[in-house]
Design a protein around this motif. Structure first.
Motif, mmCIF file in Angstrom:
data_model
loop_
_atom_site.group_PDB
_atom_site.id
_atom_site.type_symbol
_atom_site.label_atom_id
_atom_site.label_comp_id
_atom_site.label_asym_id
_atom_site.label_seq_id
_atom_site.Cartn_x
_atom_site.Cartn_y
_atom_site.Cartn_z
ATOM 1 N N PRO A 209 -14.788 -24.040 -28.070
ATOM 2 C CA PRO A 209 -13.754 -24.638 -27.215
ATOM 3 C C PRO A 209 -13.824 -26.158 -27.221
ATOM 4 C CG PRO A 209 -15.464 -23.582 -25.906
ATOM 5 C CD PRO A 209 -15.711 -23.182 -27.315
ATOM 6 N N GLY A 210 -15.042 -26.696 -27.362
ATOM 7 C CA GLY A 210 -15.186 -28.152 -27.337
ATOM 8 C C GLY A 210 -14.433 -28.778 -28.483
ATOM 9 N N GLU A 211 -14.591 -28.186 -29.657
ATOM 10 C CA GLU A 211 -13.964 -28.735 -30.852
ATOM 11 C C GLU A 211 -12.433 -28.668 -30.727
ATOM 12 O OE1 GLU A 211 -15.977 -27.553 -34.299
ATOM 13 O OE2 GLU A 211 -15.258 -29.414 -35.198
ATOM 14 N N PRO B 97 -20.926 -24.489 -22.977
ATOM 15 C CA PRO B 97 -19.879 -25.121 -23.767
ATOM 16 C C PRO B 97 -20.408 -25.737 -25.048
ATOM 17 C CG PRO B 97 -20.363 -26.378 -21.791
ATOM 18 C CD PRO B 97 -21.116 -25.102 -21.684
ATOM 19 N N ASP B 98 -19.512 -25.945 -25.932
ATOM 20 C CA ASP B 98 -19.788 -26.610 -27.187
ATOM 21 C C ASP B 98 -20.286 -28.020 -26.897
ATOM 22 O OD1 ASP B 98 -17.738 -27.235 -30.105
ATOM 23 O OD2 ASP B 98 -19.866 -26.835 -29.859
ATOM 24 N N SER B 99 -21.030 -28.612 -27.829
ATOM 25 C CA SER B 99 -21.488 -29.977 -27.616
ATOM 26 C C SER B 99 -20.279 -30.887 -27.435
ATOM 27 C CB SER B 99 -22.300 -30.431 -28.817
ATOM 28 O OG SER B 99 -21.548 -30.284 -29.985
ATOM 29 N N GLY B 100 -20.444 -31.845 -26.556
ATOM 30 C CA GLY B 100 -19.330 -32.771 -26.326
ATOM 31 C C GLY B 100 -18.338 -32.221 -25.332
ATOM 32 N N TRP B 101 -18.610 -31.045 -24.862
ATOM 33 C CA TRP B 101 -17.681 -30.370 -23.957
ATOM 34 C C TRP B 101 -17.945 -30.852 -22.540
ATOM 35 C CZ3 TRP B 101 -13.506 -27.540 -24.557
ATOM 36 C CH2 TRP B 101 -13.089 -26.682 -23.542
ATOM 37 N N SER B 102 -19.190 -30.721 -22.111
ATOM 38 C CA SER B 102 -19.526 -31.250 -20.790
ATOM 39 C C SER B 102 -20.894 -31.909 -20.864
ATOM 40 C CB SER B 102 -19.538 -30.132 -19.752
ATOM 41 O OG SER B 102 -20.533 -29.197 -20.113
ATOM 42 N N GLY B 113 -12.962 -33.083 -16.415
ATOM 43 C CA GLY B 113 -12.825 -32.077 -15.360
ATOM 44 C C GLY B 113 -11.945 -30.944 -15.815
ATOM 45 N N ASN B 114 -10.853 -31.323 -16.415
ATOM 46 C CA ASN B 114 -9.929 -30.314 -16.937
ATOM 47 C C ASN B 114 -10.606 -29.444 -17.964
ATOM 48 O OD1 ASN B 114 -7.749 -30.832 -15.418
ATOM 49 N ND2 ASN B 114 -6.788 -32.230 -16.886
ATOM 50 N N ARG B 115 -11.405 -30.114 -18.798
ATOM 51 C CA ARG B 115 -12.044 -29.364 -19.869
ATOM 52 C C ARG B 115 -12.988 -28.331 -19.289
ATOM 53 N NH1 ARG B 115 -13.642 -34.231 -23.888
ATOM 54 N NH2 ARG B 115 -11.556 -35.057 -24.065
ATOM 55 N N LYS B 116 -13.729 -28.733 -18.255
ATOM 56 C CA LYS B 116 -14.677 -27.788 -17.680
ATOM 57 C C LYS B 116 -13.930 -26.589 -17.116
ATOM 58 C CE LYS B 116 -18.311 -31.011 -16.601
ATOM 59 N NZ LYS B 116 -18.674 -31.969 -15.578
ATOM 60 N N ARG B 117 -12.827 -26.893 -16.476
ATOM 61 C CA ARG B 117 -12.076 -25.782 -15.901
ATOM 62 C C ARG B 117 -11.544 -24.878 -17.003
ATOM 63 N NH1 ARG B 117 -7.579 -27.895 -12.835
ATOM 64 N NH2 ARG B 117 -8.240 -30.009 -13.214
ATOM 65 N N ALA B 118 -11.167 -25.520 -18.110
ATOM 66 C CA ALA B 118 -10.654 -24.723 -19.223
ATOM 67 C C ALA B 118 -11.728 -23.778 -19.721
ATOM 68 C CB ALA B 118 -10.209 -25.645 -20.347
ATOM 69 N N ASP B 119 -12.949 -24.285 -19.768
ATOM 70 C CA ASP B 119 -14.030 -23.462 -20.284
ATOM 71 C C ASP B 119 -14.260 -22.271 -19.352
ATOM 72 O OD1 ASP B 119 -16.149 -22.871 -22.053
ATOM 73 O OD2 ASP B 119 -17.517 -23.472 -20.450
ATOM 74 N N ALA B 120 -14.264 -22.539 -18.054
ATOM 75 C CA ALA B 120 -14.473 -21.462 -17.103
ATOM 76 C C ALA B 120 -13.370 -20.417 -17.279
ATOM 77 C CB ALA B 120 -14.448 -22.008 -15.687
#
Lengths: 237, 136
Positions: A209-211, B97-102, B113-120
């Motif tokens: 997801p990060g990528e 999460p993937d590296s660089g994600w959080s 913040g949005n990204r974290k929510r997306a991951d959840a």
């Protein structure tokens, strides 16, 4: 959509090569920039190229009683934008021309133009449009991949029609003839490619997801919908 | 089966169906459309002679199909490798999460913040997804 070696008159072959060259050169620059600013994306770049490599080798039966193959360019266009996909597609076509006698060096320009330039741009355009209009990621990816595939074959039909116009009905008549060979066969395959690309994007969102967020595929949907579950739920829907 | 896998399975079945239906219900030679296009040229322009020939031509259909299989294998292998690496990467970072994600270095702005929510959300939608699959 691979026009066979030597099957375009020299003038046409040269013209398509000249038309395709700037896109590929521009794509090379974009590719270098991409790798430099985001070295971690190298692996995904390889995966996007590999997807096109597999799909364009896969000859599938169609309702017309003939076989054809998908192009696999929609995925790379969505992930990395069309210029980069142009380079990946050109590499795929080059390998096929040299090793498999599939396509050709003299027709590389024309084949690159249809599969690696028009296909990705049409796909990306559809994708961007649907996303902008608030459409779901799944729908956008499906239509992008399917239409990238279909438009490639339409361009091939036009390229052949321009080179080999019909004696009675001219270029238009020839385009209809070649279109009935290429484009109609391609419809179910384009739908298959749409399904496959949605499947791969779903797996990618889960695997890295990060990528995908860095590439703007997921983040956009989050920004738009505000809520998280919607972003992936959308793809699921 | 989770909703995530169920939909993936449906997509896959859709592809299989689209391939199988013509084979079962349509009678045809299933020749390649590229070859049919070439035949069309030869029919409408019998005087056209290809002016260049492939640098290398596989000597037989068998050799050619082998080369096609290698092409698909290389592509499939590369795709599989990517998913393997991505999975391992996520596993090492605690299934997270993937590296660089959080990552800690990331500024906690609107985007992250949005990204974290997306991951959840990804995990919620995935059902037995990212977290669960590790225990299976």
């Amino acid at each position: 959509m691979h026009i066979a070696e030597g099957y375009l008159p020299p003038l046409h072959a040269a013209a398509w090569t000249v038309a395709a060259a700037p896109f590929v050169v521009h794509g090379c620059r974009a590719l270098v920039r991409q790798v430099r600013t985001d070295p971690e994306s190298k692996l995904l770049l390889g995966a996007a190229g590999a997807f096109s490599f597999v799909l364009s080798a896969l000859k599938l039966p169609s309702v017309t009683g003939s076989c054809s193959h998908p192009t696999g360019t929609g995925l790379g266009a969505i992930l990395f934008k069309p210029p980069i996909m142009s380079v990946l597609g050109c590499i795929v076509l080059f390998f096929q021309a040299v090793i498999l006698a599939h396509g050709g060096l003299t027709t590389l320009g024309a084949n690159t133009f249809s599969m690696a330039i028009v296909g990705p741009w049409v796909g990306y355009g559809i994708y961007a449009l649907i996303r902008k209009l608030g459409g779901g990621l799944g729908v956008a990816v499906f239509l992008a991949a399917a239409l990238a595939d279909l438009s490639t074959y339409c361009v091939t039909s036009i390229q052949l029609a321009l080179a080999f116009p019909d004696a009675d009905s001219g270029v238009f008549g020839a385009a209809v003839k070649f279109g009935s060979i290429f484009a109609i066969t391609q419809v179910p395959l384009a739908i298959s490619e749409g399904f496959l690309t949605v499947l791969v994007i779903r797996l990618l969102i889960k695997a890295s997801p990060g990528e995908l967020s860095r590439l703007g595929v997921v983040r956009d949907s989050v920004r738009r919908s505000g809520a998280s579950a919607a972003s992936v739920g959308e793809v699921a829907a | 089966m989770s909703r995530f896998s169920a939909i993936n399975m449906l997509l896959f079945l859709g592809v299989i169906t689209l391939v199988a239906v013509p084979l079962i219900f349509v009678s045809g030679e299933f020749a390649g459309s590229d070859d049919q296009g070439q035949a069309q040229i030869e029919k409408s322009h019998p005087n056209y002679k290809p002016w260049f020939h492939s640098v290398y031509e596989p000597p037989s259909g068998e050799v050619s199909s082998g080369l096609f299989a290698i092409q698909a294998a290389i592509g499939g292998g590369a795709l599989g490798y990517y998913f393997g690496v991505a999975r391992t990467r996520r596993r090492i970072t605690g299934g997270g999460p993937d590296s660089g994600w959080s990552s800690p270095g990331l500024p906690a702005g609107d985007g992250s913040g949005n990204r974290k929510r997306a991951d959840a959300g990804g995990r919620a939608a995935g059902g037995s997804g990212s977290g669960g699959s590790r225990h299976n």
